[in-house]
Design an enzyme around this catalytic site. Structure first.
Site, PDB file in Angstrom:
ATOM      1  N   TYR A 203       0.549   6.570  16.181  1.00 17.58           N
ATOM      2  CA  TYR A 203      -0.573   5.800  15.636  1.00 17.58           C
ATOM      3  C   TYR A 203      -1.865   6.624  15.703  1.00 17.58           C
ATOM      4  O   TYR A 203      -2.618   6.697  14.727  1.00 17.58           O
ATOM      5  CB  TYR A 203      -0.722   4.509  16.422  1.00 17.58           C
ATOM      6  CG  TYR A 203      -1.877   3.636  16.001  1.00 17.58           C
ATOM      7  CD1 TYR A 203      -1.809   2.879  14.829  1.00 17.58           C
ATOM      8  CD2 TYR A 203      -3.035   3.530  16.772  1.00 17.58           C
ATOM      9  CE1 TYR A 203      -2.857   2.057  14.441  1.00 17.58           C
ATOM     10  CE2 TYR A 203      -4.085   2.713  16.395  1.00 17.58           C
ATOM     11  CZ  TYR A 203      -3.993   1.979  15.222  1.00 17.58           C
ATOM     12  OH  TYR A 203      -5.041   1.175  14.843  1.00 17.58           O
TER      13      TYR A 203
ATOM     14  N   VAL B 237       0.803  -1.221   0.000  1.00 17.65           N
ATOM     15  CA  VAL B 237       0.000   0.000   0.000  1.00 17.65           C
ATOM     16  C   VAL B 237       0.835   1.269   0.000  1.00 17.65           C
ATOM     17  O   VAL B 237       0.322   2.361  -0.281  1.00 17.65           O
ATOM     18  CB  VAL B 237      -0.991   0.034   1.194  1.00 17.65           C
ATOM     19  CG1 VAL B 237      -1.983  -1.110   1.103  1.00 17.65           C
ATOM     20  CG2 VAL B 237      -0.259   0.049   2.529  1.00 17.65           C
TER      21      VAL B 237
ATOM     22  N   ASN C 111      -7.922  -1.090   4.781  1.00 17.67           N
ATOM     23  CA  ASN C 111      -7.757  -1.619   6.128  1.00 17.67           C
ATOM     24  C   ASN C 111      -6.298  -1.734   6.554  1.00 17.67           C
ATOM     25  O   ASN C 111      -5.997  -1.674   7.755  1.00 17.67           O
ATOM     26  CB  ASN C 111      -8.422  -3.000   6.213  1.00 17.67           C
ATOM     27  CG  ASN C 111      -7.969  -3.781   7.416  1.00 17.67           C
ATOM     28  OD1 ASN C 111      -8.372  -3.509   8.554  1.00 17.67           O
ATOM     29  ND2 ASN C 111      -7.103  -4.766   7.195  1.00 17.67           N
TER      30      ASN C 111
ATOM     31  N   LYS D 284      -4.255   7.903  12.543  1.00 12.67           N
ATOM     32  CA  LYS D 284      -5.669   7.561  12.416  1.00 12.67           C
ATOM     33  C   LYS D 284      -6.550   8.806  12.400  1.00 12.67           C
ATOM     34  O   LYS D 284      -7.614   8.820  11.765  1.00 12.67           O
ATOM     35  CB  LYS D 284      -6.069   6.609  13.541  1.00 12.67           C
ATOM     36  CG  LYS D 284      -5.403   5.232  13.436  1.00 12.67           C
ATOM     37  CD  LYS D 284      -5.728   4.539  12.111  1.00 12.67           C
ATOM     38  CE  LYS D 284      -5.171   3.127  12.041  1.00 12.67           C
ATOM     39  NZ  LYS D 284      -5.565   2.417  10.799  1.00 12.67           N
TER      40      LYS D 284
END
Length: 264
Positions: A158, A63, A89, A162
């Site tokens: 993280y 990705v 995902n 997000k």
């Protein structure tokens, strides 16, 4: 037939070789969609696709690499005869204290979580918009996290990635609408699920000295969750089926919490 029936839909799921991605691929297939499992782990992705039955396949996908994305979307569209759903995902989590996090740890999470999702949105829109290789509109579902909505220690980078996915989702939905692409873009905020990543996170919390043990870290998460339990893979997978289906036909540009109320 119900509004949740995905018969005839064609879907690509990234990070589909394990964990949440595998569960999402299974749920989409069970609802009637034809699924391409995209992952770096070729053998594992192929095994998941085979477990779904006839009409499903896998594709190699890094990705973080644009050429890989272009090839994967072309392969998925060719194999399935179109593309209606892309689930971004794939993601990684590297726990560390803000004072100890390294530049490499930051870059790695930015590359996979933010760059990887952004490229996924880009190539999904290019394929599904009018004149694209699929060209019939569709839906994009990005996977953010409850970490985008709460301040939990040890996961600063993280959490930031997000949060970025949330903003990316909303802007992409607006652009798609303004330009008449016919593609809805939404994201979900999963709560903690005891997959390999979730279990690793709990262990990391103890290693960093933030909790006395992994069990104590899990108890802290449960105590913050009104539903009183950890999430399950099927909780997240069912939310993806909803957002891929006609039941959510007027749901666009949102972040859907699937966290038992933890992030409220």
């Amino acid at each position: 037939m119900t509004a949740f029936d995905l018969t005839g839909r064609r879907a690509l799921v990234t990070g589909g070789a394990q964990g949440l991605g595998e569960g999402m691929a299974q749920a989409l297939a069970a609802a009637g969609a034809s699924v391409v499992v995209g992952d770096l782990q070729d053998d594992a992705a192929a095994a998941v696709a085979a477990s779904l039955g006839v009409g499903h396949t896998s594709v190699h996908l890094d990705v973080t690499d644009e050429e890989s994305w272009s090839a994967a979307v072309d392969a998925a569209t060719s194999a399935l005869g179109g593309l209606d759903v892309v689930v971004n995902n794939a993601g990684i989590e590297i726990s560390n204290l803000i004072t100890e996090v390294t530049a490499d740890e930051i870059r790695r999470q930015l590359d996979v979580n933010v760059l990887g999702t952004a490229l996924g949105v880009k190539h999904a829109l290019l394929a599904m918009r009018p004149g694209g290789s699929a060209g019939n509109g569709g839906t994009i579902i990005n996977v953010a996290s409850v970490a985008a909505t709460i301040a939990f220690p040890g996961i600063s980078i993280y959490s930031a990635t997000k949060s970025a996915i949330d903003r990316l989702t909303r802007v992409a939905a607006m652009e798609s609408g303004k330009l008449g692409y016919g593609v809805r873009v939404n994201c979900i905020y999963p709560g903690l699920v005891p997959t390999a990543m979730g279990a690793g996170l709990a262990d990391d919390m103890a290693r960093l000295g933030l909790f006395g043990s992994a069990e104590e870290a899990v108890e802290a998460v449960v105590s913050l969750t009104p539903s009183g339990r950890l999430g399950e893979v099927r909780d997240m997978a069912d939310a993806v089926v909803f957002l891929a289906s006609d039941a959510s036909r007027f749901v666009n540009g949102i972040g859907l919490p699937v966290d038992g109320g933890m992030g409220m």
